[in-house]
Design a protein around this motif. Structure first.
Motif, PDB file in Angstrom:
ATOM      1  N   PRO A 192       0.976  60.372 -49.878  1.00  0.00           N
ATOM      2  CA  PRO A 192       0.819  58.975 -49.461  1.00  0.00           C
ATOM      3  C   PRO A 192       0.580  58.020 -50.627  1.00  0.00           C
ATOM      4  O   PRO A 192       1.089  56.892 -50.636  1.00  0.00           O
ATOM      5  N   GLN A 193      -0.186  58.455 -51.628  1.00  0.00           N
ATOM      6  CA  GLN A 193      -0.433  57.624 -52.807  1.00  0.00           C
ATOM      7  C   GLN A 193       0.872  57.342 -53.546  1.00  0.00           C
ATOM      8  O   GLN A 193       1.117  56.204 -53.979  1.00  0.00           O
ATOM      9  N   TYR A 226       6.566  72.726 -53.391  1.00  0.00           N
ATOM     10  CA  TYR A 226       6.439  72.680 -51.934  1.00  0.00           C
ATOM     11  C   TYR A 226       7.774  72.305 -51.285  1.00  0.00           C
ATOM     12  O   TYR A 226       8.559  71.535 -51.834  1.00  0.00           O
ATOM     13  N   ARG A 227       7.968  72.852 -50.091  1.00  0.00           N
ATOM     14  CA  ARG A 227       9.057  72.428 -49.203  1.00  0.00           C
ATOM     15  C   ARG A 227       8.453  71.593 -48.081  1.00  0.00           C
ATOM     16  O   ARG A 227       7.344  71.857 -47.619  1.00  0.00           O
ATOM     17  N   TRP A 228       9.219  70.615 -47.600  1.00  0.00           N
ATOM     18  CA  TRP A 228       8.726  69.679 -46.596  1.00  0.00           C
ATOM     19  C   TRP A 228       9.691  69.556 -45.416  1.00  0.00           C
ATOM     20  O   TRP A 228      10.911  69.612 -45.592  1.00  0.00           O
ATOM     21  N   SER A 229       9.135  69.311 -44.255  1.00  0.00           N
ATOM     22  CA  SER A 229       9.927  68.869 -43.116  1.00  0.00           C
ATOM     23  C   SER A 229      10.455  67.465 -43.392  1.00  0.00           C
ATOM     24  O   SER A 229       9.696  66.573 -43.802  1.00  0.00           O
ATOM     25  N   ALA A 230      11.740  67.255 -43.154  1.00  0.00           N
ATOM     26  CA  ALA A 230      12.319  65.922 -43.363  1.00  0.00           C
ATOM     27  C   ALA A 230      11.661  64.894 -42.459  1.00  0.00           C
ATOM     28  O   ALA A 230      11.410  63.753 -42.871  1.00  0.00           O
ATOM     29  N   LEU A 247       8.195  63.895 -43.904  1.00  0.00           N
ATOM     30  CA  LEU A 247       8.280  62.989 -45.041  1.00  0.00           C
ATOM     31  C   LEU A 247       8.766  61.610 -44.614  1.00  0.00           C
ATOM     32  O   LEU A 247       8.272  60.585 -45.103  1.00  0.00           O
ATOM     33  N   ALA A 248       9.730  61.561 -43.702  1.00  0.00           N
ATOM     34  CA  ALA A 248      10.212  60.267 -43.210  1.00  0.00           C
ATOM     35  C   ALA A 248       9.087  59.492 -42.539  1.00  0.00           C
ATOM     36  O   ALA A 248       8.989  58.261 -42.698  1.00  0.00           O
ATOM     37  N   GLU A 249       8.221  60.185 -41.808  1.00  0.00           N
ATOM     38  CA  GLU A 249       7.100  59.506 -41.162  1.00  0.00           C
ATOM     39  C   GLU A 249       6.103  58.979 -42.194  1.00  0.00           C
ATOM     40  O   GLU A 249       5.595  57.854 -42.065  1.00  0.00           O
ATOM     41  N   GLN A 275       5.066  55.073 -42.754  1.00  0.00           N
ATOM     42  CA  GLN A 275       3.687  54.605 -42.852  1.00  0.00           C
ATOM     43  C   GLN A 275       3.448  53.804 -44.127  1.00  0.00           C
ATOM     44  O   GLN A 275       2.576  52.927 -44.172  1.00  0.00           O
ATOM     45  N   ALA A 276       4.220  54.103 -45.166  1.00  0.00           N
ATOM     46  CA  ALA A 276       4.109  53.363 -46.429  1.00  0.00           C
ATOM     47  C   ALA A 276       4.889  52.056 -46.405  1.00  0.00           C
ATOM     48  O   ALA A 276       4.823  51.286 -47.373  1.00  0.00           O
ATOM     49  N   GLY A 277       5.643  51.793 -45.338  1.00  0.00           N
ATOM     50  CA  GLY A 277       6.352  50.534 -45.212  1.00  0.00           C
ATOM     51  C   GLY A 277       7.858  50.599 -45.316  1.00  0.00           C
ATOM     52  O   GLY A 277       8.535  49.570 -45.348  1.00  0.00           O
ATOM     53  N   PHE A 278       8.439  51.815 -45.351  1.00  0.00           N
ATOM     54  CA  PHE A 278       9.887  51.972 -45.476  1.00  0.00           C
ATOM     55  C   PHE A 278      10.545  52.179 -44.117  1.00  0.00           C
ATOM     56  O   PHE A 278       9.906  52.642 -43.166  1.00  0.00           O
ATOM     57  N   SER A 279      11.827  51.877 -44.058  1.00  0.00           N
ATOM     58  CA  SER A 279      12.644  52.225 -42.893  1.00  0.00           C
ATOM     59  C   SER A 279      13.755  53.166 -43.348  1.00  0.00           C
ATOM     60  O   SER A 279      14.252  53.055 -44.477  1.00  0.00           O
ATOM     61  N   GLU A 280      14.135  54.081 -42.467  1.00  0.00           N
ATOM     62  CA  GLU A 280      15.158  55.061 -42.828  1.00  0.00           C
ATOM     63  C   GLU A 280      16.554  54.472 -42.652  1.00  0.00           C
ATOM     64  O   GLU A 280      16.862  53.860 -41.635  1.00  0.00           O
ATOM     65  N   VAL A 281      17.391  54.704 -43.646  1.00  0.00           N
ATOM     66  CA  VAL A 281      18.787  54.269 -43.610  1.00  0.00           C
ATOM     67  C   VAL A 281      19.696  55.442 -43.247  1.00  0.00           C
ATOM     68  O   VAL A 281      20.588  55.323 -42.412  1.00  0.00           O
TER      69      VAL A 281
END
Length: 212
Positions: A124-125, A163-167, A170-172, A176-182
């Motif tokens: 998040p940081q 680390y591996r992440w769920s897409a 990470l999108a969520e 929360q940081a203020g982005f929208s997915e394209v």
């Protein structure tokens, strides 16, 4: 992240020799990076920072596509190799947790498999920092290895813990940081891949701030 810095300093020359021409064999990756570069250039909100640029090969590719691009990396050895290979481009040491950049300075950020070494609690940081330095309407392209829907999973990375992440997770966090997915690109493991994981690119945008 001193351990990650030291680990990449130690393998910098081998890494650069191994990956210098890797994009020539990766048409899907070239296409998504090119689409990202075109979007940034069309919006014309500032340069692109290649965060975690390594030896600079992708920074140079971005710059060849038209937009101004520069590289940032934690490893001083990687930065030195990038500057030697691409003396006409800008490279500097830095950490994605505290970028030495002004608010809204960038039109785009590329993080090409560089977040994989971050402890999950720092994500998040980092995303807040990306949001801070991106201009209104700026784009972020994030590449990483896919995990399942549970907690981020560690995997055997030869250089540094990763680390591996769920897409979706990470999108969520990015929302929360203020982005929208394209858009997102999911590439299945190919024959010869050393790691049999899906590779994912998330293309995100910082919303345009209305003018008054």
């Amino acid at each position: 992240m001193p351990d990650t810095k030291a680990a990449y300093d130690a393998v910098a020359t081998l890494y650069a020799d191994t990956f210098r021409d890797i994009l020539k064999t990766m048409p899907l990756e070239r296409s998504v990076i090119a689409a990202f570069a075109e979007l940034v250039q069309t919006h014309d909100a500032g340069p692109i920072a290649d965060v975690g640029c390594g030896p600079g090969h992708i920074t140079a590719y971005l710059n060849s596509l038209g937009p101004e691009a520069f590289g940032i990396d934690l490893s001083s050895e990687m930065v030195a190799l990038a500057q030697k290979a691409h003396p006409d481009l800008r490279f500097e040491e830095g950490t994605m947790t505290a970028l030495n950049l002004a608010d809204a300075e960038l039109g785009g950020i590329l993080s090409n498999f560089s977040i994989i070494h971050l402890p999950p609690a720092q994500m998040p940081q980092v995303f807040a920092e990306f949001e801070r330095v991106l201009a209104s309407g700026g784009h972020l392209l994030l590449g990483f290895y896919a995990g399942d829907d549970r907690e981020p999973e560690t995997f055997d990375h030869k250089v540094s813990p990763a680390y591996r992440w769920s897409a979706d997770r990470l999108a969520e966090l990015l929302r929360q940081a203020g982005f929208s997915e394209v858009a997102r690109l999911v590439r299945e493991p190919q024959e010869g891949d050393k790691r049999q994981f899906q590779q994912i690119y998330l293309l995100m945008r910082k919303p345009v701030t209305p003018t008054t």
